[in-house]
Write a protein that holds these residues in place. Sequence first.
Motif, PDB file in Angstrom:
ATOM      1  N   GLU A 101      13.416  15.901 -25.313  1.00 13.51           N
ATOM      2  CA  GLU A 101      13.809  15.369 -26.433  1.00 13.51           C
ATOM      3  C   GLU A 101      14.113  16.232 -27.581  1.00 13.51           C
ATOM      4  OE1 GLU A 101      15.200  12.468 -26.514  1.00 13.51           O
ATOM      5  OE2 GLU A 101      14.613  11.777 -24.441  1.00 13.51           O
ATOM      6  N   ALA A 102      14.701  15.963 -28.360  1.00 12.70           N
ATOM      7  CA  ALA A 102      14.885  16.907 -29.534  1.00 12.70           C
ATOM      8  C   ALA A 102      13.485  16.916 -30.320  1.00 12.70           C
ATOM      9  CB  ALA A 102      16.062  16.186 -30.556  1.00 12.70           C
ATOM     10  N   GLY A 103      12.768  15.965 -30.393  1.00 16.00           N
ATOM     11  CA  GLY A 103      11.457  16.011 -31.129  1.00 16.00           C
ATOM     12  C   GLY A 103      10.435  16.491 -30.201  1.00 16.00           C
ATOM     13  N   GLY A 104      10.696  16.905 -28.910  1.00 13.59           N
ATOM     14  CA  GLY A 104       9.648  17.724 -28.002  1.00 13.59           C
ATOM     15  C   GLY A 104       9.270  16.867 -26.850  1.00 13.59           C
ATOM     16  N   GLY A 105       9.533  15.596 -26.904  1.00 16.47           N
ATOM     17  CA  GLY A 105       9.001  14.524 -25.799  1.00 16.47           C
ATOM     18  C   GLY A 105       9.576  14.965 -24.507  1.00 16.47           C
ATOM     19  N   SER A 106       9.300  14.041 -23.528  1.00 19.54           N
ATOM     20  CA  SER A 106       9.916  14.061 -22.371  1.00 19.54           C
ATOM     21  C   SER A 106      11.073  12.962 -22.060  1.00 19.54           C
ATOM     22  CB  SER A 106       8.947  13.670 -21.209  1.00 19.54           C
ATOM     23  OG  SER A 106       9.491  13.208 -19.968  1.00 19.54           O
TER      24      SER A 106
END
Length: 228
Positions: A101-106
């Motif tokens: 994800e753009a925010g770093g999540g899966s």
Amino acid sequence: MILDRRALLAGLAATPFAGQGKRLHADDFHDPKRWTIEAEKPATVTTRDGVLDIAAPAGFTAWFKPELVGPVAITYQAQAVSAGGALDRVSDLNCFWMAREAGGGSPLDHPRSGAFADYDTLKTYYVGQGGNSNTSTRFRRYVGRAGDRPMLPQHDHSAAEELLTPNRWTAVRLIADGQRIEYWSDGRRLFAHQDPEPYTRGWFGLRTTQSHLRVRQFEVFRLFPTGR
């Protein structure tokens, strides 16, 4: 000279990738719980004798659940089926790799509908081999913005030898080795991208639309860093 080139490609296809190390994952598709499916319309997904069979009437993504941390090589064989079926279109052997994800999540924590535009908000590498009814093969580096799928002119291919051949098993190899990002098909490197800000960890997604694909021999290998 043509024969020599064909022999060289055959040799590459038969030889493990230089610097390839320990096998991290292998899947013979006997356990569907290792994958998460997102389908725009109901798809038929079956497994038999180590082969995953996908008949998808619209956008379809199957995510491999374990996170992958580079440097890695992802390998599998795929076949675009042409046997007279309603979805035997021979098109779209596609994939995401190192996706987050753009925010770093899966991406597994944010299920999508399967529609192609829904994936714009990922940061990921993407190849669509034999897209647009088997007329194009393209590489993109997604940057996590809706409506933005950047593609360099040199990453838009249409040569016949880079498209799909009906009913033939194609050996795919994806490379995420720091800044070195590559896509190989049957021993031929179709894309080589030097990424100054690489995506070094994330998820793999097998992607297609309006097609009938078969996949087998999925594996992930550790790579020795470039220069070792």
